[in-house]
Write a protein that holds these residues in place. Structure first.
Motif, PDB file in Angstrom:
ATOM      1  N   GLN A  72      35.856  45.268  27.187  1.00 29.00           N
ATOM      2  CA  GLN A  72      36.416  44.714  28.420  1.00 29.00           C
ATOM      3  C   GLN A  72      37.726  44.030  28.046  1.00 29.00           C
ATOM      4  OE1 GLN A  72      34.942  45.061  31.481  1.00 29.00           O
ATOM      5  NE2 GLN A  72      33.375  46.254  30.456  1.00 29.00           N
ATOM      6  N   CYS A  73      38.861  44.702  28.255  1.00 26.90           N
ATOM      7  CA  CYS A  73      40.161  44.125  27.906  1.00 26.90           C
ATOM      8  C   CYS A  73      40.548  43.037  28.890  1.00 26.90           C
ATOM      9  CB  CYS A  73      41.237  45.201  27.884  1.00 26.90           C
ATOM     10  SG  CYS A  73      41.014  46.377  26.543  1.00 26.90           S
ATOM     11  N   VAL A  74      41.342  42.089  28.407  1.00 26.12           N
ATOM     12  CA  VAL A  74      41.797  40.968  29.223  1.00 26.12           C
ATOM     13  C   VAL A  74      43.311  40.888  29.108  1.00 26.12           C
ATOM     14  CG1 VAL A  74      41.679  38.486  29.564  1.00 26.12           C
ATOM     15  CG2 VAL A  74      39.654  39.719  28.772  1.00 26.12           C
ATOM     16  N   GLY A  82      40.175  41.552  24.003  1.00 30.24           N
ATOM     17  CA  GLY A  82      39.066  41.873  24.873  1.00 30.24           C
ATOM     18  C   GLY A  82      37.749  41.445  24.254  1.00 30.24           C
ATOM     19  N   THR A 105      39.754  47.999  31.917  1.00 30.68           N
ATOM     20  CA  THR A 105      38.754  46.930  32.007  1.00 30.68           C
ATOM     21  C   THR A 105      37.326  47.372  31.729  1.00 30.68           C
ATOM     22  OG1 THR A 105      38.564  47.297  34.379  1.00 30.68           O
ATOM     23  CG2 THR A 105      40.099  45.582  33.658  1.00 30.68           C
TER      24      THR A 105
END
Length: 129
Positions: free
Chosen positions: A77-79, A65, A101
Motif C-alpha cells: 500500500q504506497c503512500v 508504503g 495503492t
C-alpha cells in the motif's frame, strides 16, 4: 521505600522489553529485509524493513508504503505524502507495479541474494544490494 523499588523494577522491566523489541528491527520483513536492486536498472531499488517498504530511483524520488508478506505474495500500500504525480509515475511506470495503492505481487523466488516477483505475465528480478 518499598514503593520506590517496586516502581524501579517495573521501569527496568519496561525498559528491558523496549530494548529487546527494538533490536528486532526488520523481523516482520523476514527474508525480504534489506535493499534490492532491480536487474538492468542501476538506479532502481526497493527496500524492506519492519512493515515498511521504500521504492526509489536514485537522485530522483522515493515512495514509501506499508507491506505484508503472506504466503507467496507481497501486498504493498504506497503512500504519497505530498500527492505528487511523480510518485504515481515512479510506481506505475518506472517499476510497473499497479495500482499505486493496492499492489499485489507474486514471489516466484526469494533467497539470500535474489528476489523474483511476477504479476500478469510480467517478471521483475532483484538482486540483494
Amino acid at each position: 521505600m518499598e514503593k520506590f523499588y517496586r516502581h524501579t523494577r517495573l521501569l527496568l522491566l519496561a525498559t528491558s522489553l523496549l530494548l529487546l523489541f527494538s533490536c528486532q528491527e526488520g523481523s516482520e520483513a523476514g527474508d525480504l529485509f534489506g535493499q534490492w536492486r532491480l536487474n538492468g536498472a542501476d538506479d532502481q531499488y526497493i527496500s524492506f524493513s519492519g512493515a515498511v517498504t521504500r521504492l526509489q530511483i536514485v537522485d530522483q524520488c522515493n515512495v514509501y508504503g506499508n507491506f505484508q508478506h503472506r504466503g507467496d505474495s507481497i501486498f504493498i500500500q504506497c503512500v504519497s505524502t505530498e500527492s505528487l504525480p511523480s510518485d504515481t509515475l515512479l510506481i506505475e511506470q518506472d517499476f510497473g507495479f499497479k495500482p499505486f495503492t493496492d499492489i499485489r505481487l507474486k514471489i516466484d523466488q526469494l533467497d539470500s541474494d535474489r528476489l523474483l516477483l511476477s504479476k500478469d505475465g510480467r517478471q521483475w528480478v532483484f538482486t540483494k544490494w
